[in-house]
Design a protein around this motif. Structure first.
Motif, mmCIF file in Angstrom:
data_model
loop_
_atom_site.group_PDB
_atom_site.id
_atom_site.type_symbol
_atom_site.label_atom_id
_atom_site.label_comp_id
_atom_site.label_asym_id
_atom_site.label_seq_id
_atom_site.Cartn_x
_atom_site.Cartn_y
_atom_site.Cartn_z
ATOM 1 N N SER A 1 0.985 -9.086 15.726
ATOM 2 C CA SER A 1 0.142 -9.348 14.563
ATOM 3 C C SER A 1 -0.039 -8.091 13.724
ATOM 4 C CB SER A 1 -1.221 -9.877 15.030
ATOM 5 O OG SER A 1 -2.074 -10.057 13.927
ATOM 6 N N GLY A 2 -0.228 -6.942 14.420
ATOM 7 C CA GLY A 2 -0.391 -5.687 13.687
ATOM 8 C C GLY A 2 0.872 -5.304 12.944
ATOM 9 N N ALA A 3 2.019 -5.507 13.599
ATOM 10 C CA ALA A 3 3.289 -5.182 12.943
ATOM 11 C C ALA A 3 3.496 -6.051 11.713
ATOM 12 C CB ALA A 3 4.436 -5.379 13.939
ATOM 13 N N GLU A 4 3.124 -7.340 11.850
ATOM 14 C CA GLU A 4 3.292 -8.248 10.711
ATOM 15 C C GLU A 4 2.371 -7.830 9.556
ATOM 16 O OE1 GLU A 4 2.778 -12.310 11.702
ATOM 17 O OE2 GLU A 4 2.955 -12.998 9.630
ATOM 18 N N ALA A 5 1.146 -7.413 9.899
ATOM 19 C CA ALA A 5 0.212 -6.966 8.858
ATOM 20 C C ALA A 5 0.750 -5.735 8.150
ATOM 21 C CB ALA A 5 -1.162 -6.677 9.472
ATOM 22 N N ALA A 6 1.333 -4.824 8.944
ATOM 23 C CA ALA A 6 1.892 -3.613 8.327
ATOM 24 C C ALA A 6 3.051 -3.954 7.422
ATOM 25 C CB ALA A 6 2.331 -2.632 9.422
ATOM 26 N N ALA A 7 3.856 -4.945 7.902
ATOM 27 C CA ALA A 7 5.018 -5.339 7.106
ATOM 28 C C ALA A 7 4.604 -5.968 5.791
ATOM 29 C CB ALA A 7 5.892 -6.292 7.908
ATOM 30 N N HIS A 8 3.450 -6.671 5.826
ATOM 31 C CA HIS A 8 2.982 -7.338 4.613
ATOM 32 C C HIS A 8 1.838 -6.585 3.949
ATOM 33 C CE1 HIS A 8 5.097 -10.579 6.774
ATOM 34 N NE2 HIS A 8 5.314 -11.086 5.573
ATOM 35 N N GLY A 9 1.683 -5.285 4.259
ATOM 36 C CA GLY A 9 0.619 -4.484 3.669
ATOM 37 C C GLY A 9 0.943 -4.086 2.242
ATOM 38 N N VAL A 10 0.067 -3.252 1.692
ATOM 39 C CA VAL A 10 0.218 -2.793 0.312
ATOM 40 C C VAL A 10 1.422 -1.861 0.220
ATOM 41 C CG1 VAL A 10 -0.880 -1.517 -1.553
ATOM 42 C CG2 VAL A 10 -2.249 -2.992 -0.069
ATOM 43 N N ASP A 11 2.250 -2.094 -0.762
ATOM 44 C CA ASP A 11 3.400 -1.221 -0.988
ATOM 45 C C ASP A 11 2.920 0.004 -1.765
ATOM 46 O OD1 ASP A 11 5.806 -0.043 -1.371
ATOM 47 O OD2 ASP A 11 6.638 -1.582 -2.702
ATOM 48 N N LEU A 12 2.813 1.116 -1.076
ATOM 49 C CA LEU A 12 2.269 2.322 -1.680
ATOM 50 C C LEU A 12 3.309 3.132 -2.439
ATOM 51 C CD1 LEU A 12 -0.114 3.648 1.119
ATOM 52 C CD2 LEU A 12 -0.731 2.485 -1.005
ATOM 53 N N VAL A 13 4.574 2.780 -2.303
ATOM 54 C CA VAL A 13 5.628 3.579 -2.939
ATOM 55 C C VAL A 13 5.437 3.672 -4.454
ATOM 56 C CG1 VAL A 13 8.098 3.783 -3.397
ATOM 57 C CG2 VAL A 13 7.286 3.193 -1.102
ATOM 58 N N PRO A 14 5.266 2.544 -5.179
ATOM 59 C CA PRO A 14 5.069 2.659 -6.628
ATOM 60 C C PRO A 14 3.827 3.453 -6.998
ATOM 61 C CG PRO A 14 5.554 0.387 -6.007
ATOM 62 C CD PRO A 14 5.285 1.133 -4.745
ATOM 63 N N VAL A 15 2.747 3.277 -6.221
ATOM 64 C CA VAL A 15 1.507 3.997 -6.505
ATOM 65 C C VAL A 15 1.716 5.499 -6.368
ATOM 66 C CG1 VAL A 15 -0.898 4.317 -5.817
ATOM 67 C CG2 VAL A 15 0.138 2.032 -5.724
ATOM 68 N N VAL A 16 2.344 5.904 -5.257
ATOM 69 C CA VAL A 16 2.589 7.327 -5.020
ATOM 70 C C VAL A 16 3.529 7.896 -6.081
ATOM 71 C CG1 VAL A 16 3.618 8.988 -3.416
ATOM 72 C CG2 VAL A 16 2.153 7.153 -2.551
ATOM 73 N N VAL A 17 4.544 7.128 -6.428
ATOM 74 C CA VAL A 17 5.516 7.589 -7.428
ATOM 75 C C VAL A 17 4.833 7.796 -8.786
ATOM 76 C CG1 VAL A 17 7.499 6.862 -8.805
ATOM 77 C CG2 VAL A 17 7.561 6.647 -6.322
ATOM 78 N N LEU A 18 3.992 6.848 -9.199
ATOM 79 C CA LEU A 18 3.313 6.958 -10.488
ATOM 80 C C LEU A 18 2.339 8.140 -10.507
ATOM 81 C CD1 LEU A 18 2.629 3.177 -11.200
ATOM 82 C CD2 LEU A 18 4.208 4.665 -12.435
ATOM 83 N N LEU A 19 1.603 8.305 -9.420
ATOM 84 C CA LEU A 19 0.678 9.433 -9.343
ATOM 85 C C LEU A 19 1.430 10.763 -9.375
ATOM 86 C CD1 LEU A 19 -1.883 8.169 -6.671
ATOM 87 C CD2 LEU A 19 -2.285 8.444 -9.114
ATOM 88 N N ALA A 20 2.533 10.828 -8.640
ATOM 89 C CA ALA A 20 3.330 12.060 -8.606
ATOM 90 C C ALA A 20 3.896 12.370 -9.984
ATOM 91 C CB ALA A 20 4.456 11.926 -7.584
ATOM 92 N N ALA A 21 4.323 11.329 -10.693
ATOM 93 C CA ALA A 21 4.875 11.538 -12.039
ATOM 94 C C ALA A 21 3.832 12.152 -12.960
ATOM 95 C CB ALA A 21 5.355 10.199 -12.611
ATOM 96 N N GLY A 22 2.609 11.617 -12.910
ATOM 97 C CA GLY A 22 1.556 12.166 -13.750
ATOM 98 C C GLY A 22 1.167 13.573 -13.344
ATOM 99 N N VAL A 23 1.080 13.814 -12.036
ATOM 100 C CA VAL A 23 0.630 15.113 -11.530
ATOM 101 C C VAL A 23 1.612 16.223 -11.889
ATOM 102 C CG1 VAL A 23 0.271 16.446 -9.401
ATOM 103 C CG2 VAL A 23 -0.804 14.203 -9.682
ATOM 104 N N PHE A 24 2.914 15.928 -11.842
ATOM 105 C CA PHE A 24 3.907 16.976 -12.073
ATOM 106 C C PHE A 24 4.393 17.035 -13.523
ATOM 107 C CE2 PHE A 24 4.330 16.229 -7.466
ATOM 108 C CZ PHE A 24 4.135 17.529 -7.023
ATOM 109 N N ALA A 25 4.593 15.880 -14.149
ATOM 110 C CA ALA A 25 5.174 15.880 -15.492
ATOM 111 C C ALA A 25 4.187 16.363 -16.552
ATOM 112 C CB ALA A 25 5.673 14.470 -15.846
#
Length: 623
Positions: free
Chosen positions: A8-32
């Protein structure tokens, strides 16, 4: 833990929030953004460039920029709410002529001209009208961001631009109604239906005014009594987003609803609390909006229709800029202001996306045409910061008026003051109180004229030029006071006196400890860090309020000055850093205390004792 729980925990992790776009957008603003600001290109261009890199036309880390743009439009909504908080009803009423006069003229004239450009490009009149009017709606987000970074929102020129933007935001309402009329299905819509839509919109505005005047203040007072910060923040967001939603469902602009809510709360006792709660969300979402605009630029559309897009971008921006410039000059703005306004407002804006999408949904324009129109607007938004940078470098800097100002020439007083700002004005009072005659020079002509109204004779002259110093009588002076707030120029003036007028005594205002050392090495007789004495006195008053006696205060203040003096001498004589000087002084003090107590301590043990005590030597180095 059971197998089922693990699964159940693995399934929850698999269907959790996709943080990749969030991290990418924040990194773009922080560095650019810091990079582009350091290069002098501005934060807006940094966001746009980062968005273009991340979007489908770049490395495609963000596959659906449309969804990001839809969420990021809340940044514009929050931005207009904060602008509304600064616009009290009385102030807004005072701007009514600029909003409904200047703003309406710019929209009508620019719209007519841009519609003509669209017809010349080969579009049908109705489609050319949609294209042109969408381009008329300047980007509120870009213009407000640039004005805010420059600190020009409250200036006369800034207020005129804000007034025009407000009228353009209001214009989206009748324009959307016109889309319904021009659309192929518009003929089937009855007059009663259209009048009903207008009535609903007016009713929504009236409801928002009633809620703002009667409900919001008592509500915030009730919530404030609970003393829960997160509840106040949630209430602030509820007001902004609720107002935006009310306007949206009634067919009006979300941004206009937020602005109106801000105006209604501008006289509230909770105004500053609301602004503080909303500001962090506004900054993040507005940056996200610019990123989304950059991501939305489809380079395949641009390359596939580059001729028409290139012609449209140049033609629309040039014609709109000319219309804005001419209108500004006719209405008595000077050349520099008119040129700046034309460059700043020559682009299309985010409301064009709404207009074009609505026209596409109504069947007035097809998908490819919508893509061409949207690309044209986005490119114009990208070009605008570059255009302003070019304008700054290509246009001559405004010349100061020399009317009523005398140039320093053949002066012979024995005391020369260079710089007559706040520091110089105060420093001159003791000399004048002793009856000394002064020669004062400065480069701010407006300040020189104001000083004359209070009986001060100040001459125009740049103290960093040797010929000006000679004309101001530097060779015959007994004492020179360098009171300017430009660190490099102050050091250069001190070096000029050391090299050319070695017998003249020089005193100088210092910016900080490092600058003070530079001045000492440049040969000044005396220097004073501009904040040191005031900070010492400020701290002395603090311990007095806390109950210290006058003897204790005197001892503590003398101790602060003594430690600072000893550190300063170490840095000058041994060329060590402030941190090293603080360490050396701490070790010396520890050794002195040990000797006073009759205890022999080795230097290594002293250093270890200081380290173990956790003394923050960095704090000792602060001015």
């Amino acid at each position: 833990m059971s197998v089922e729980a693990v699964a159940s925990g693995a399934e929850a992790a698999a269907h959790g929030v996709d943080l990749v776009p969030v991290v990418v957008l924040l990194a773009a603003g922080v560095f650019a953004v810091p990079l582009f600001k350091r290069l002098g290109l501005g934060s807006v261009l940094g966001y746009l460039a980062a968005g273009l890199l991340l979007g489908p036309s770049g490395i495609a880390l963000i596959a659906d920029p449309g969804s990001v743009l839809a969420a990021a439009e809340l940044g514009v909504v929050l931005f207009l709410f904060i602008i509304g908080l600064e616009m009290e009803p009385s102030r807004l009423w005072a701007l009514r002529r600029q909003i409904f006069g200047l703003g309406a003229l710019q929209v009508v004239i620019s719209g007519a001209l841009l519609t003509g450009v669209g017809v010349l490009l080969g579009f049908a009149p109705a489609i050319a009208f949609v294209f042109g009017m969408g381009f008329v709606l300047t980007s509120t987000a870009i213009v407000m961001q640039i004005l805010g970074e420059r600190g020009e929102l409250s200036t006369s020129g800034g207020q005129k631009i804000v007034s025009i933007l407000l009228l353009e935001d209001l214009a989206i309402v009748p324009l959307l109604a016109l889309i319904a009329i021009l659309a192929p299905s518009g003929a089937d819509e009855s007059l009663v239906s259209r009048l009903g839509g207008i009535a609903i919109a007016l009713g929504a505005v009236g409801l928002l005014i009633v809620l703002g005047r009667r409900i919001m203040n008592p509500l915030f007072a009730l919530l404030a009594s609970a003393k829960l910060r997160e509840v106040m923040t949630a209430a602030a967001l509820l007001v902004v987003l609720g107002s935006a939603l009310l306007m949206q469902v009634s067919g009006l602009s979300m941004a206009m609803g937020a602005f109106l809510a801000g105006v209604l709360l501008s006289t509230s006792t909770f105004k500053h609390q609301l602004e503080a709660d909303v500001e962090p969300f506004r900054g993040i979402l507005l940056g996200l909006f610019f990123l989304a605009v950059g991501m939305s630029l489809d380079l395949q559309v641009v390359t596939g229709h580059w001729q028409i897009i290139a012609i449209a971008v140049v033609g629309y921006m040039v014609v709109k800029a000319i219309a804005i410039y001419v209108l500004a000059r006719v209405l008595k703005s000077d050349h520099a202001q008119a040129l700046e306004r034309a460059a700043l407002m020559s682009q299309g804006g985010e409301f064009a996306f709404v207009l074009y999408t609505t026209a596409s949904a109504a069947g007035l324009i097809d998908g490819p045409t919508n893509a061409i129109f949207t690309a044209t607007v986005i490119i114009s938004m990208v070009i605008t910061p570059c255009l302003l940078i070019a304008l700054r470098y290509l246009t001559p800097k405004p010349q100061q008026s020399m009317e009523g100002v005398e140039v320093a020439e053949d002066l012979h007083e024995r005391i020369l003051i260079i710089g007559f700002g706040r520091f110089g004005q105060i420093a001159s009072q003791t000399l004048l109180g002793q009856g000394h005659r002064l020669t004062i020079i400065d480069t701010d002509t407006e300040m020189i004229r104001v000083a004359a109204q209070f009986g001060f004779k100040v001459y125009y002259g740049d103290g960093g030029r040797l010929d000006i110093l000679r004309a101001a009588g530097a060779a015959n002076a007994d004492l020179v006071l360098i009171c300017i707030d430009d660190r490099r120029t102050a050091t250069r003036i001190a070096e000029l006196f050391r090299d050319e007028f070695a017998l003249v005594k020089v005193m100088s205002r210092a910016f900080d400890r490092g600058h003070a050392i530079e001045l000492i090495k440049a040969g000044v007789e005396y220097q004073l860090r501009e904040t040191f004495e005031s900070a010492v006195q400020f701290g002395a008053k603090a311990i007095e309020i806390l109950g210290a006696t006058s003897e204790e205060i005197e001892a503590v203040v003398e101790g602060v000055r003594d430690r600072d003096r000893r550190r300063f001498e170490m840095q000058i004589n041994e060329d060590v850093s402030a941190l090293d000087a603080a360490n050396m002084l701490l070790l010396q003090n520890a050794a002195d205390q040990a000797r006073e107590g009759g205890v022999a301590i080795e230097p290594d043990e002293i250093a270890k004792t200081v380290s173990d005590a956790g003394i923050d030597v960095a704090k000792e180095t602060q001015d």
